[in-house]
Design an enzyme around this catalytic site. Structure first.
Site, PDB file in Angstrom:
ATOM      1  N   HIS A 519       0.812  -1.219   0.000  1.00  0.00           N
ATOM      2  CA  HIS A 519       0.000   0.000   0.000  1.00  0.00           C
ATOM      3  C   HIS A 519       0.849   1.274   0.000  1.00  0.00           C
ATOM      4  O   HIS A 519       0.342   2.369  -0.251  1.00  0.00           O
ATOM      5  CB  HIS A 519      -0.946   0.006   1.210  1.00  0.00           C
ATOM      6  CG  HIS A 519      -2.288   0.591   0.915  1.00  0.00           C
ATOM      7  ND1 HIS A 519      -2.465   1.702   0.118  1.00  0.00           N
ATOM      8  CD2 HIS A 519      -3.534   0.201   1.287  1.00  0.00           C
ATOM      9  CE1 HIS A 519      -3.743   1.985   0.031  1.00  0.00           C
ATOM     10  NE2 HIS A 519      -4.429   1.081   0.722  1.00  0.00           N
ATOM     11  N   ASP A 523      -1.940   2.037  -4.633  1.00  0.00           N
ATOM     12  CA  ASP A 523      -3.240   2.289  -4.005  1.00  0.00           C
ATOM     13  C   ASP A 523      -4.275   1.305  -4.548  1.00  0.00           C
ATOM     14  O   ASP A 523      -4.076   0.663  -5.594  1.00  0.00           O
ATOM     15  CB  ASP A 523      -3.694   3.723  -4.278  1.00  0.00           C
ATOM     16  CG  ASP A 523      -2.778   4.740  -3.618  1.00  0.00           C
ATOM     17  OD1 ASP A 523      -2.246   4.430  -2.533  1.00  0.00           O
ATOM     18  OD2 ASP A 523      -2.590   5.829  -4.193  1.00  0.00           O
TER      19      ASP A 523
END
Length: 546
Positions: A519, A523
């Site tokens: 992450h 995204d």
């Protein structure tokens, strides 16, 4: 002028290497371009070529031994040339001289102290060779002696297998490049020690090596009287240990057996505790298993009230609880360390899609009808992933802390399971390959991986990884990201199931793909867009040919 050859750095991450095999022996003539040895890292076994010509005057690292990069590997020079200064200086005579000059006061004091004893106290007795625990991979820090095939006092010929050493990659046979008598064993079977620890000493029969340490220096401290006391105590200890070990190794509760003997016993259903070992210290070897005949154990009161009908007894659970403890191999330790670092440092999240594989199955069937062509579903997934990465380069990235590096080249890592663990060979510029080329390359690197013939360059530089467990019937799973990649794709099996098409329920074939993302770099929307493109390619394979 003698030339010093050090352990080479064969990859950018290599810190140590293992001499898998010497192709030249001490005293052999060496020509420029001759292969001196095979050096093993945790990635591959590579041939090491000589850039000098002369005579191989010294071998610094024995077969199977591990040593850090830049450790003295060998010395090549003119036959009969004096290399004592190079050996004392660890391969750098000039450096040694400078140190001797700068530390002259200390050295003189030490020389005076040592001069009270024999003049030979600081060196290795003539003809004696010290063998240390080798570094067999670039991540190996310690090794385990799986079994000794020779025992103290045995004659050793050049080429004899001394022991089996377990590393983080495999259990390897350790071959002797010297001949003589095995004077000392530094590590017993099952013991683990750091790289460069004393493993064994070989030399002329009767040579006293009780005071030779791993660095080749004497352990003698002060006077000859103390040495005699130590020798006596060592003789007494060795005698007592000989008495103790004269019986079976089973007396201590531990069974010594070679890996091959253990495997044969397991295959034949033989209990090792019933086998008498003919090897050193009662060690069970291959011959003992081959010659083993089950002995008739005395019957235990069979005639207990034969004719008496016993009354039914309530069931009482019986048995013995137990565990089998298997030491972690060096490879398993490395895998645990690296995957742990990835899982705990990179914030993983997962995205899953289901792909209709009807068109892919039809396309593959047509492709494979062509002569000399064989394409697998895995090849199609790799090709589709590479092309999808070209449109979503942020998934093809790395996190460095200070910046995010987006790779403009696409190098696909392909997870391959081997007996000892998992390796990830790399297909470079995979987006430029056809599916047939991908298939051929995957077969090639997978074969090398299973034979441990991968070169470091074959496993470096991946920007994205594909892990496929579909061939094992796994429907869906998640993978741990192969750092420094930002994502890894988990591929499940194709499942035949009811699906809805044009408002009707029909039989369909679907496959689940799960993308694990870091992450910090990828995204959710970025990962979802990548999967959408990937799904389009797989459901319409003809688009990959456009």
């Amino acid at each position: 002028m003698a030339e010093v050859i050090n352990m080479p750095r064969l990859s950018d991450t290599m810190e140590e290497g293992v001499v898998a095999k010497w192709l030249k022996q001490k005293g052999d003539k060496v020509e420029e371009g001759d292969i001196l040895a095979e050096i093993e890292t945790d990635k591959a076994t590579m041939e090491f070529e000589s850039f000098y010509e002369g005579t191989l005057l010294h071998i610094g690292i024995e077969e199977g031994e591990t040593a850090p990069v830049d450790t003295l590997l060998a010395i090549i020079g003119e036959e009969g040339e004096d290399i004592s200064e190079l050996l004392k200086g660890g391969g750098d005579a000039n450096k040694k001289k400078e140190e001797d000059t700068s530390d002259s006061d200390e050295d003189e004091g030490e020389d005076e102290a040592e001069s009270d004893g024999d003049s030979d106290d600081g060196g290795i007795p003539e003809g004696v060779e010290i063998i240390t625990m080798p570094r067999l991979s670039d991540t190996m820090e310690e090794g385990t002696v799986a079994s000794w095939l020779k025992k103290e006092g045995d004659k050793v010929e050049e080429g004899d297998i001394l022991a089996e050493i377990e590393t983080d990659k495999a259990t390897m046979e350790f071959e002797s490049f010297y001949e003589g008598t095995l004077l000392k064993i530094g590590l017993e079977e099952g013991e683990t020690a750091k790289v460069d620890s004393l493993l064994a000493i070989i030399g002329p029969e009767g040579t006293d090596v009780s005071n030779v340490s791993v660095d080749g220096k004497s352990n003698k401290k002060s006077s000859k009287k103390s040495d005699k006391k130590e020798d006596k105590s060592q003789e007494e200890e060795s005698k007592s240990s000989e008495k103790k070990s004269s019986g079976s190794s089973k007396d201590s509760g531990r069974i010594f057996a070679s890996p091959l003997a253990k495997k044969m016993a397991e295959d034949k259903g033989i209990d090792l505790s019933d086998v008498e070992g003919s090897g050193g210290n009662g060690r069970i070897v291959k011959k003992d298993i081959e010659d083993y005949k089950p002995s008739e154990k005395p019957a235990e009161a069979k005639s207990e009230t034969k004719d008496t009908a016993a009354a039914p007894q309530p069931y009482v659970p019986a048995g013995e609880e137990g565990f089998e403890e298997i030491k972690n191999s060096q490879m398993r330790k490395t895998i645990a360390k690296r995957l742990g670092e990835s899982k705990f440092n990179a914030p993983h999240y997962y995205l899953t899609i289901e792909v209709d594989m009807a068109n892919a199955m039809a396309s593959r069937k047509q492709i494979n009808e062509m002569p000399d062509v064989k394409v697998s579903f895995n090849d199609m997934v790799i090709k589709a992933s590479a092309m999808a990465l070209r449109k979503h380069l942020q998934v093809n990235s790395q996190w460095t802390g200070e910046s995010m590096k987006i790779a403009k080249h696409i190098h696909m890592g392909v997870a391959v399971a081997v007996e000892e663990g998992l390796v990830v060979p790399v297909l470079k510029f995979a987006d430029q390959m056809s599916m047939t080329q991908i298939g051929n390359n995957v077969k090639d690197v997978a074969g090398k991986a299973r034979n441990k013939k991968l070169q470091p360059k074959d496993m470096e530089g991946s920007t994205f990884t594909v892990s496929n467990l579909g061939m094992f019937g796994i429907v869906e799973f998640t993978s741990i990201i192969n750092q420094p990649n930002s994502a890894i794709l988990s591929v499940g099996t194709i499942v035949e199931k009811p699906v809805v098409k044009n408002g009707e329920i029909v039989v369909g074939n679907t496959m689940k793909l799960t993308l694990a993302c870091d992450h910090r770099t990828v995204d959710g929307a970025t990962g979802a867009a990548f999967l959408k493109t990937l799904k389009t390619y797989l459901e319409n394979p003809v688009t990959m040919l456009a």
